[in-house]
Design a protein around this motif. Structure first.
Motif, PDB file in Angstrom:
ATOM      1  N   ALA D   9      -0.555   0.958 -89.227  1.00  0.00           N
ATOM      2  CA  ALA D   9       0.821   0.628 -89.236  1.00  0.00           C
ATOM      3  C   ALA D   9       1.767   1.993 -88.846  1.00  0.00           C
ATOM      4  O   ALA D   9       1.462   2.916 -89.252  1.00  0.00           O
ATOM      5  CB  ALA D   9       1.300   0.338 -90.420  1.00  0.00           C
ATOM      6  N   ASP D  75      -0.985  -0.941 -84.824  1.00  0.00           N
ATOM      7  CA  ASP D  75      -0.983  -2.208 -84.564  1.00  0.00           C
ATOM      8  C   ASP D  75       0.155  -3.031 -84.826  1.00  0.00           C
ATOM      9  O   ASP D  75       0.603  -4.119 -84.191  1.00  0.00           O
ATOM     10  CB  ASP D  75      -2.335  -2.977 -85.423  1.00  0.00           C
ATOM     11  CG  ASP D  75      -3.294  -2.286 -85.076  1.00  0.00           C
ATOM     12  OD1 ASP D  75      -3.792  -2.068 -83.744  1.00  0.00           O
ATOM     13  OD2 ASP D  75      -4.247  -1.653 -86.097  1.00  0.00           O
ATOM     14  N   VAL D  76       0.934  -2.472 -85.901  1.00  0.00           N
ATOM     15  CA  VAL D  76       2.013  -3.052 -86.224  1.00  0.00           C
ATOM     16  C   VAL D  76       3.314  -2.105 -86.487  1.00  0.00           C
ATOM     17  O   VAL D  76       2.835  -0.994 -86.969  1.00  0.00           O
ATOM     18  CB  VAL D  76       1.872  -4.039 -87.602  1.00  0.00           C
ATOM     19  CG1 VAL D  76       1.470  -3.186 -88.797  1.00  0.00           C
ATOM     20  CG2 VAL D  76       3.176  -4.759 -87.983  1.00  0.00           C
ATOM     21  N   LYS D  99       2.910  -6.042 -83.237  1.00  0.00           N
ATOM     22  CA  LYS D  99       3.519  -6.880 -84.143  1.00  0.00           C
ATOM     23  C   LYS D  99       4.673  -6.085 -84.751  1.00  0.00           C
ATOM     24  O   LYS D  99       4.523  -4.922 -84.848  1.00  0.00           O
ATOM     25  CB  LYS D  99       2.584  -7.073 -85.189  1.00  0.00           C
ATOM     26  CG  LYS D  99       1.414  -8.163 -84.824  1.00  0.00           C
ATOM     27  CD  LYS D  99       0.367  -8.418 -85.870  1.00  0.00           C
ATOM     28  CE  LYS D  99      -0.740  -9.025 -85.455  1.00  0.00           C
ATOM     29  NZ  LYS D  99      -0.427 -10.232 -84.881  1.00  0.00           N
ATOM     30  N   ASP D 148       4.256 -12.822 -84.312  1.00  0.00           N
ATOM     31  CA  ASP D 148       4.269 -11.408 -83.992  1.00  0.00           C
ATOM     32  C   ASP D 148       5.495 -10.770 -84.608  1.00  0.00           C
ATOM     33  O   ASP D 148       5.315  -9.457 -84.396  1.00  0.00           O
ATOM     34  CB  ASP D 148       4.013 -11.202 -82.410  1.00  0.00           C
ATOM     35  CG  ASP D 148       2.565 -11.537 -82.097  1.00  0.00           C
ATOM     36  OD1 ASP D 148       1.785 -11.239 -82.915  1.00  0.00           O
ATOM     37  OD2 ASP D 148       2.442 -12.058 -80.985  1.00  0.00           O
ATOM     38  N   LEU D 332       4.291  -9.110 -93.724  1.00  0.00           N
ATOM     39  CA  LEU D 332       3.161  -8.655 -92.792  1.00  0.00           C
ATOM     40  C   LEU D 332       1.961  -9.456 -93.477  1.00  0.00           C
ATOM     41  O   LEU D 332       1.088 -10.102 -92.880  1.00  0.00           O
ATOM     42  CB  LEU D 332       3.016  -7.181 -92.842  1.00  0.00           C
ATOM     43  CG  LEU D 332       1.716  -6.966 -92.060  1.00  0.00           C
ATOM     44  CD1 LEU D 332       1.975  -7.163 -90.778  1.00  0.00           C
ATOM     45  CD2 LEU D 332       1.641  -5.138 -92.203  1.00  0.00           C
TER      46      LEU D 332
END
Lengths: 351, 351, 351, 351
Positions: D9, D75-76, D99, D148, D332
């Protein structure tokens, strides 16, 4: 001995701020299960009646104080009881085969006469005073391993001793020059009601109290004397600050040499190496109380002054965590041979 | 020289906390009329835009900073301006024939070099440093009579000096042992915006700052040195407390004899006899900041300790009143030959 | 009847926040002399024991509660007593020939049955309920002239009624649409100790309490009903805010027309013309509680909303001044035929 | 896609209160690793410079804002950025394959024109407004699974909507009668400096602001309209309370029937069954803000009034947790198909 592999813990004094903080912190401990919350005054009631923030978190009625029953339900007891109560209760709990971490002040002083002078109660039996291990984890942590009975340090002594010991031990500060100006948030006064803790009397106000008369003085001096190897006497003032949590000890001492702030930083970082709950700040930086709020940290910073030859040491803790419930769990971790940080990975709540 | 028999006063810096407190206090002064409120930053605007609490009380637009215009509108000027600004402005006001009470720190130090070391600005001309009378009313009040220019003491020095001088003058405390642990409410930081005064950073927090570096240190030492007759150096720490108003100086010193609290009470009551704004508390009692809030009092109490041979002196003021606007008016009263309490009969606001 | 030409006043309940605020405010009243401070609980003690801020200001021991003795020492009595106590005491004081301004709620409701329903005490005798003049100065001030007995309005009703009456009287708001969301500082809860006013429970907290059950509801409805000429029922919520002083009533009502904020400003300024303690703010501006702190002002502002057809009215007072002690003195001024501002020229204390 | 099996993250806006709270909460999330803390203003500096409470917890320099670089490290992304910034940044992050959970208000309104009217910025492209799933977890949680891009609800809307929706959906309250009196702690104003958040201006003060003008109004109305199936318009007032954390929405509505408090309790408990972060209190009990402080709970209570036919609903959250960072993590969790409580097991910090 355990519930699904967990150590079973009882908390006596669950309706005080120290007891309820134990409940909060133990929710996330992977190896401990709270199996009994105990209160002499509110036995039989759901704990959430007095502490609605626990609604849905711990659904349990308060139990009464009965050592035999406790022994049936728990392996370890935290006694977050007023001074005078623990003196009587703890021996019974130990006799019943329980491990005990006592958060009252009743077993901190090794000298019963000194206890009676400062606490104005009869002292506990001398054998228990001797048995109790004074659980200042970062200094005496190795004494806790495997024992059954820890006396958890007071809130002011924790902040003060962690801030003074490395310098005293190194011989950098004069033994007879130590002055401690301590300040505390109001939760340190407990949940009992009195005019002293009335919101309108505390808010927008700053008070000094118990100057040179606080019962934490002999506790501080007992440890400093052990470290120094000779009698150390301190000047100690406490103040009540309009905030809920936090203790700051601002400490003054004459230096035995021309040490810089960086010298102190290095001395303290070396002393506390491997003890993650003490954070020694960089040269020129002193900590504020909010920077440890809700966590088990003790943060320490320094200001040296060539003009006067003195050092000013600032040490801060959350009085209910490192100054009470958090250090009690840290002590239990050490007793059990677990990592001292186990279940205590709380980041300070900011702001 | 007066409006309907009143002295005409201008306030430079009317949009700061010191300036706006001068407005509040002067509303009830029987012999003074505020004829101009001045702000370099907000000239032309009604003062109530920035201070709605003054709605209907003082309906006046802010004036700009022009010494000639001020001289046409006023007899006396209070300069509640930042340090560095007064250094340039005050000489012009004095040249224009005005009386001046300066609330900045620019004219407190007699030694320009020392000023530049601590304030990091160029010092005002030496002649003005010498002309300025340091207006610590209860100590140097007789120097104020009839003069045109007073330098009003700082907030920390006021609380600290009133708490130390009688003992120092009497020879009861060791000159090289003085440690001052001072705490202030946030209004002392002024109305300017910064992260340091953000509510969420101050609330539920206690910070130490500028340890041994505060510009009030040389001011305190200058006066203590004069009183002691030899160079006095102090250790001085300041803290920011989550409250609006109030300063407490907790002061520590080694005693030259075996004095009791009652001895101190009597010494101080004698020293401050006839000075109604200093209230010396009884033996065993120390004051809290709220007990002087909104008023011009300085309250003082003592704790002596036979164990360590030290005395702890607690002195409290409202930093904006006795530490700024109130003492400035008290100084003007003394300059004019009026009773020093004139217009200052404010009972503390409690709670 | 007077001491050196002054009216002699006694204060019953001098150890509560309302009583001690009467002492503060009356220090500067030119026509009133406080000749007795009375407390049933602490009779015989110096008042400064419980209120050290009064040291040197009012040196007087607390008297007991004896109507005959009071009549010998005073001309007027302020009864700042708990509800239930005034109900019994006031008739005796009136019989003894004293003027009375009662700050309890005991004589505000004209209907004894309604009193008993909301207050849960026996009502005072109906004759006294009828004799009592409800002293909402800016609305019913003319009723106070020359009378002997005033029932001083409650803190919430004062802020609320002053904020609603002009619009209600003008027919601009729907009688059945009034919702009052009120918020108070903690001094409104009095000086008694309880968990509810413990600093650590209030600080960093916001609570709603007594929703639709507060005893000030019938007081508000009684007055609104008189003004409207038909029964008015309100929704009323009270909240406890972590501050010492201040009440804000945020009030919502459906409008009977398409009124603008400027329309409201003009309506209210006309209604309150000549009443200096109500300050109607300009269009688009609503007051904050600090803007009246320590003073007798009630400040009012408006926000109208064409989207919903509702007006939001914000009214603020200092609950201990305009909501208690200040309005009580204002009422006495009106009783005596003096200017209503006499002795009440306090500028708000800011910050 | 993960670091040692964890989701990586990044946090944009790590130097604001929302960003730094994400860091605190994510420390204990078993499946997420913070791999980048990002700040446009302080890139290159260690994060502990501005947030010393993170000393030793997250030792990392702040990164700059570069979507391509972020995509390489994470990734996010949580975008805790000011409104207007997210509008431009989020589309780039989504294009880069990340995302996104957006904590700004930029993607909450489905109608770009309405956005521009209330936010005074150009709206983001309509395609992204449509793509964004409004993440009010307990109401629309099932919409989050597998998507997403989540737009995290505002703090006031979260407390308000969770408090109103079950009653509105059940048809128990009149659509045109809803009045919301909301109160917030100061952290909700962000960490930027201004006179509005100066400690001395907020402390001992209560202010109403942006009455009927707050940008959260259309957000609330958009959701209520969807639930009700017809246009709902509300009256909405916000207040600033002198505390750091906490929002209380006190809500008023006319009832369509004669419902009791117990009826409401049962309706809400049924609606929120299986959603552990909403705690519906028992009949006659309303929550205080401290009871959820530091945690992801939303607590709700009711007071019904037969006299007026209205219900008063009190809903409280911690504005930085459930009102921002906590709900973002909860979202999330839902996106990833994890338990919504994962990593969010924080007991409220009391006191």
């Amino acid at each position: 001995m355990t519930v699904e592999g967990k150590l079973r813990a009882a908390i006596v004094g669950s309706t005080g701020y120290g007891g309820v903080e134990l409940i909060r912190l133990l929710q996330n401990h992977p190896d401990i299960e709270v199996t009994s919350v105990i209160s002499s005054s509110s036995a039989g009631e759901p704990i959430e009646n007095g502490f609605p923030h626990l609604t849905g978190i711990i659904q349990r009625n308060l139990d009464g104080v009965d050592p035999a029953e406790i022994a049936g339900r728990a392996d370890v007891v935290f006694t977050a009881t007023p001074s005078g109560v623990s003196a009587k209760l703890v021996p019974q709990l130990l006799e019943a085969g329980l491990k005990v971490v006592d958060l009252s002040g009743d077993f901190r002083l090794k000298d019963g006469a000194e206890y009676e002078q400062w606490y104005k109660h009869p002292a506990p039996p001398q054998a228990y005073l001797e048995q109790a291990v004074y659980g200042l984890c970062e200094v005496f942590g190795e004494r806790a391993a495997g024992v059954d009975f820890i006396s958890n340090p007071g809130c002011y002594p924790t902040a003060t001793l962690l801030g003074l010991i490395p310098a005293l031990k190194a011989g950098w500060i004069k033994h007879d020059s130590i002055i401690i100006d301590a300040k505390s948030g109001v939760s340190g006064a407990g949940r009992g009601t009195s005019l002293m803790v009335h919101f309108a009397e505390i808010n927008e106000n700053l008070k000094a109290y118990k100057i040179n008369k606080h019962q934490h003085i002999p506790e501080i001096e007992q440890v400093l004397t052990e470290i120094a190897g000779e009698k150390v006497t301190v000047t100690f003032t406490t103040h009540l600050v309009p905030m809920n949590r936090g203790i700051m000890s601002t400490m003054y001492a004459g230096m035995n040499g021309n040490y810089s702030e960086q010298d102190f930083v290095e001395l303290y970082r070396e002393y506390y190496e491997g003890r993650p709950f003490v954070r020694v700040r960089g040269a020129g930086v002193v900590p504020a109380t909010k920077e440890v709020s809700g966590s088990n940290y003790c943060d320490i910073g320094f200001a040296t002054d060539a003009r006067t030859g003195r050092v000013t040491i600032v040490s801060v803790i959350d009085n209910i965590v490192k100054g009470a419930a958090g250090q009690a769990i840290q002590n239990l971790n050490l007793m059990m041979g677990w990592e001292e940080t186990r279940g205590l990975g709380y980041t300070p709540v900011y702001p």
